[in-house]
Design an enzyme around this catalytic site. Structure first.
Site, mmCIF file in Angstrom:
data_model
loop_
_atom_site.group_PDB
_atom_site.id
_atom_site.type_symbol
_atom_site.label_atom_id
_atom_site.label_comp_id
_atom_site.label_asym_id
_atom_site.label_seq_id
_atom_site.Cartn_x
_atom_site.Cartn_y
_atom_site.Cartn_z
ATOM 1 N N ASP A 197 -1.527 -0.660 5.934
ATOM 2 C CA ASP A 197 -1.741 -0.302 7.526
ATOM 3 C C ASP A 197 -3.033 0.179 7.623
ATOM 4 O O ASP A 197 -3.464 0.412 8.758
ATOM 5 C CB ASP A 197 -0.846 1.008 7.422
ATOM 6 N N ASP A 256 -7.110 -2.077 3.793
ATOM 7 C CA ASP A 256 -6.167 -3.009 3.524
ATOM 8 C C ASP A 256 -6.638 -4.091 4.082
ATOM 9 O O ASP A 256 -6.007 -5.252 3.616
ATOM 10 C CB ASP A 256 -4.717 -2.487 3.867
ATOM 11 N N ASP A 287 0.880 -1.127 0.008
ATOM 12 C CA ASP A 287 -0.013 0.073 0.026
ATOM 13 C C ASP A 287 0.914 1.214 0.087
ATOM 14 O O ASP A 287 2.157 1.114 0.267
ATOM 15 C CB ASP A 287 -1.063 0.153 1.166
#
Length: 623
Positions: A516, A520, A315
């Site tokens: 995080d 996600d 990410d």
């Protein structure tokens, strides 16, 4: 009843008790002291009952040969010829192996509850009647498609929908992971569970209840959790041929020698106790070392899978980047305003704003000693910008469209720099004084210092690195280029990240996802291995992941890969070692060099060697 008794006798306490009685039996054996009842009988009862239950249940109910079957046969055969210590020894070793393995596969289950806790419980419905319209508070379950809802600043949006009136900025990080609130106005879509930060808005509900984006997110996490099969113990994988092989060799030996002692000894030394310890002990040592380096590994399965990973997906916000906005550029556009003065004026004008961009500008000004003045006549237009008077000057700060709306003259020459800032993923605050544009201040997230070196190190380990983010394409590409990542997929909602990982896995990749945010969580679950940033990361992301980085130090990712690779090699070596010892012990048993007692001791020595070799992992230098 039998299952209840099996569960009752399972656990560390009863295994330790059975171990104490086994030691007492060994002492009696070595001192040639006899008691009316051998203490090893207690070990057989406490540690052996569950094995016998598992063997029968697997064979009868699941039509499957398990490792417990061979151990049960060896126990019964040892007891039949009076060798109770040998029976207790194999039962105890297997009980220890089971406890060690259970410790490595415990998974936290709190994350899904926290995700469900984000679901809005009520909303404001606008009801039209003869006297006009009224506002009523209703539960989220009562909201229907087509309802007109009002969302005040600070409230969670109760359903997916489209804004019909009002302007605002929406924090939709739980869905997209974007570090900046997104400006929204009439015609824009909003997601359930996201937070309305500033202006009051009216929305028309389009997807409600179980059809909302947040509920789909929750279901994706649940589905991904259900797809995670428990780690199958390697001894059970091999049991299908290990049990018949042991029985065949024992029967042939008995028929050839007419010696039942030799046959029973073969069954005892053939028991896969060292094999059962090979995986869990190595994993526990590796988990211990990882903890020392700020990496929390929740299961042995995750560690094993990490060793097989050949594609690592990141990410962006809060993972590759720091997730904090900082002032990037201060660009004055008129001669009588310096960089310092532009920062002073803008910080004073924005000082009453709660917008994250405004707070970042004020923080920068304070850091540089450029925050002295206060603003008057402050007004904020959510999703657009602010107006204020500073030092007698009427200032307008906000978007390009907002300044044009206020009559500020925008030179076409400014378009080039603004496009450049946009391409770099920066947010631009334009500053107008009267009818003139006097400057631009940009803000940006920042790449973690270790990101580029980390990506290069992973490439050196033959791992492909990709970026999966909910951010806009130009922002994603800019940061990917800085980090040295070539494969980028941007503007992904949670389902998009899941789909991207599933596509990589269809291509034969073993994927590790690192993220995080709440958005996600489904991707962390569906990937073969999920790694969460444990310091600033969302609690839900941490709970959804298999591994957490306590200090948010992504430079630990290459270390984690090395540790996983080393652990796999150690497990493979321990398996080879245990099978070699078993093979030698079988040959010695056939030759009558070993009897059930000495065979059990040799068998135990093999288990000790496996444990010692695994323990070396704890202090091995990998970071």
């Amino acid at each position: 009843m039998f299952k209840k008794a099996s569960n009752l006798l399972t656990g560390l306490k009863w295994t330790l008790v059975s171990g104490v009685f086994l030691i007492c039996s060994l002492i009696l054996l070595l001192t040639k002291t006899k008691l009316p009842v051998d203490p090893a009988w207690v070990t057989v009862a406490l540690s052996g009952y569950r094995l016998v239950y598992e063997a029968i249940f697997s064979l009868v109910c699941e039509k499957r040969i398990s490792s417990a079957l061979l151990i049960s046969i060896a126990m019964i055969a040892s007891i039949a010829i009076g060798e109770v210590f040998a029976a207790g020894e194999v039962a105890f070793i297997m009980a220890i192996g089971e406890i060690l393995e259970d410790k490595t596969v415990e998974r936290a289950k709190k994350g899904l509850k926290k995700l469900i806790g984000l679901t809005p419980v009520q909303g404001r419905r606008i009801v039209s009647n003869a006297s006009g319209s009224t506002e009523e508070i209703i539960s989220a379950e009562q909201i229907r498609k087509g309802d007109l809802l009002r969302v005040l600043p600070g409230e969670a949006i109760p359903a997916d929908g489209e804004i019909t009136a009002g302007n605002t900025s929406v924090d939709q990080s739980i869905m997209t992971g974007e570090s900046l609130p997104v400006d929204k106005g009439p015609g824009d879509s909003v997601f359930c569970g996201t937070i309305n930060r500033f202006g009051a808005i009216d929305i028309t509900a389009s997807r409600v209840g179980e059809d909302s984006s947040l509920q789909k997110l929750i279901r994706m996490v649940q589905d991904a959790e259900n797809k995670k099969a428990p780690m199958q113990r390697i001894v059970d994988k091999w049991a299908a041929w290990l049990v018949p092989a042991a029985l065949v060799i024992a029967v042939i030996t008995f028929m050839a020698t007419k010696d039942i002692i030799r046959a029973v000894t073969i069954l005892v030394v053939f028991c896969p106790c060292a094999l059962a310890l090979a995986t869990p002990t190595s994993i526990m040592a590796a988990v211990g070392q990882a903890t020392k380096h700020g990496v929390i590994i929740k299961s042995g399965e995750a560690l094993e899978n990490m060793g097989k990973v050949d594609c690592i997906a990141f990410d962006k916000t809060g993972t590759l980047t720091n997730g904090n906005l900082v002032v990037a550029d201060i660009l004055p556009l008129v001669e009588d305003v310096s960089r310092q003065r532009l920062l002073e004026l803008t910080a004073a004008a924005e000082s009453y704003s709660e917008h994250p961009l405004a707070k970042a500008i004020v923080a920068c000004a304070k850091e540089q000693g450029a925050f002295h003045e206060s603003a008057a006549d402050f007004q904020m237009l959510p999703g657009k910008g602010i107006t204020a008077v500073v030092d007698g000057q009427a200032l307008i700060c906000g978007t390009l469209e907002f300044l044009k709306e206020k009559g500020v003259l925008i030179d076409e020459a400014v378009a080039g720099p603004l496009d450049g800032f946009c391409a770099q993923g920066k947010a631009a605050i334009l500053v107008g004084r009267g009818k003139s544009l006097i400057g631009v201040i940009t803000l940006s997230d920042t790449l973690r210092e270790s990101a580029r070196d980390m990506v290069e190190e992973l490439r050196g380990m033959d791992a492909e690195v990709v970026l999966l983010t909910g951010d806009r394409a130009h922002t994603a590409k800019y940061f990917a280029a800085q980090a040295g990542i070539q494969t980028v997929k941007a503007e992904l909602l949670p389902q998009g990240k899941v789909s991207a990982i599933e596509e990589l896995e269809r291509q034969g990749r073993t994927v590790c996802m690192i993220g995080d945010g709440v958005n996600d969580a489904p991707a962390l679950k569906v990937a073969r291995v999920g790694v969460a940033m444990g310091g600033i990361g969302s609690d839900i992301a941490v709970e959804a992941a298999d591994i957490a980085l306590v200090g948010d130090n992504i430079s630990k990712i290459p270390y984690l890969k090395k540790l996983s690779n080393t652990t796999l090699r150690t497990i493979q070596f321990n398996i080879t070692l245990s099978m070699t010892i078993n093979l030698i012990a079988v040959v010695l048993s056939i030759a009558a060099v070993l009897n059930p007692i000495t065979g059990a001791l040799v068998h135990n020595a093999g288990s000790v060697l496996v444990v010692l070799n695994a323990a070396l992992l704890y202090d091995r230098k990998l970071a």
